[in-house]
Design a protein around this motif. Structure first.
Motif, PDB file in Angstrom:
ATOM      1  N   GLU A  93       0.824  -1.212   0.000  1.00  0.00           N
ATOM      2  CA  GLU A  93       0.000   0.000   0.000  1.00  0.00           C
ATOM      3  C   GLU A  93       0.855   1.258   0.000  1.00  0.00           C
ATOM      4  OE1 GLU A  93      -3.248   2.191   2.854  1.00  0.00           O
ATOM      5  OE2 GLU A  93      -3.178   0.007   2.863  1.00  0.00           O
ATOM      6  N   ILE A  94       1.889   1.299   0.827  1.00  0.00           N
ATOM      7  CA  ILE A  94       2.755   2.479   0.910  1.00  0.00           C
ATOM      8  C   ILE A  94       3.428   2.755  -0.430  1.00  0.00           C
ATOM      9  CG2 ILE A  94       4.933   3.326   1.900  1.00  0.00           C
ATOM     10  CD1 ILE A  94       4.024   1.868   4.523  1.00  0.00           C
ATOM     11  N   LEU A  95       3.958   1.701  -1.063  1.00  0.00           N
ATOM     12  CA  LEU A  95       4.687   1.880  -2.316  1.00  0.00           C
ATOM     13  C   LEU A  95       3.772   1.916  -3.535  1.00  0.00           C
ATOM     14  CD1 LEU A  95       7.749  -0.450  -1.664  1.00  0.00           C
ATOM     15  CD2 LEU A  95       7.637   2.046  -1.455  1.00  0.00           C
ATOM     16  N   GLY A  96       2.537   1.465  -3.372  1.00  0.00           N
ATOM     17  CA  GLY A  96       1.619   1.434  -4.503  1.00  0.00           C
ATOM     18  C   GLY A  96       2.043   0.428  -5.561  1.00  0.00           C
ATOM     19  N   LEU A  97       2.610  -0.679  -5.106  1.00  0.00           N
ATOM     20  CA  LEU A  97       3.112  -1.715  -6.007  1.00  0.00           C
ATOM     21  C   LEU A  97       2.339  -3.006  -5.804  1.00  0.00           C
ATOM     22  CD1 LEU A  97       6.932  -1.121  -5.464  1.00  0.00           C
ATOM     23  CD2 LEU A  97       5.534  -0.319  -7.384  1.00  0.00           C
ATOM     24  N   SER A  98       2.503  -3.915  -6.738  1.00  0.00           N
ATOM     25  CA  SER A  98       1.868  -5.225  -6.622  1.00  0.00           C
ATOM     26  C   SER A  98       2.677  -6.125  -5.689  1.00  0.00           C
ATOM     27  CB  SER A  98       1.772  -5.891  -7.996  1.00  0.00           C
ATOM     28  OG  SER A  98       3.070  -6.247  -8.454  1.00  0.00           O
ATOM     29  N   ASN A  99       2.059  -7.193  -5.246  1.00  0.00           N
ATOM     30  CA  ASN A  99       2.753  -8.192  -4.439  1.00  0.00           C
ATOM     31  C   ASN A  99       3.955  -8.755  -5.190  1.00  0.00           C
ATOM     32  OD1 ASN A  99       2.931  -9.977  -2.059  1.00  0.00           O
ATOM     33  ND2 ASN A  99       2.527 -11.558  -3.577  1.00  0.00           N
TER      34      ASN A  99
END
Length: 75
Positions: A23-29
């Protein structure tokens, strides 16, 4: 202050779950896993639970910001 927060050199250190890092980085798993696989992030295990130091996440962000600034200066 809960038990996962500590003051360190003026910064608040928290141990983050992977979902929080995503969530913080706005990236996928998958992308966060790639950052772990390439040792850009180093998770630890506490009682079998994976956690990532918030200072490591901040450091990663700062590294990418410095890289972006260097590239912007060469364009």
């Amino acid at each position: 202050q809960n038990n996962t927060e500590r003051q360190t050199e003026g910064f608040t250190r928290r141990l983050l779950a992977r979902d929080q890092v995503i969530e913080i980085l706005g990236l996928s798993n998958d992308t966060v896993q790639q950052l772990i696989d390439t040792r850009q992030l180093s998770p630890i295990r506490i009682c079998g639970e994976e956690r990532i130091d918030s200072l490591d996440v901040d450091g990663l962000i700062n590294t990418y910001k410095r890289t972006a600034k260097r590239h912007a200066g060469t364009i």
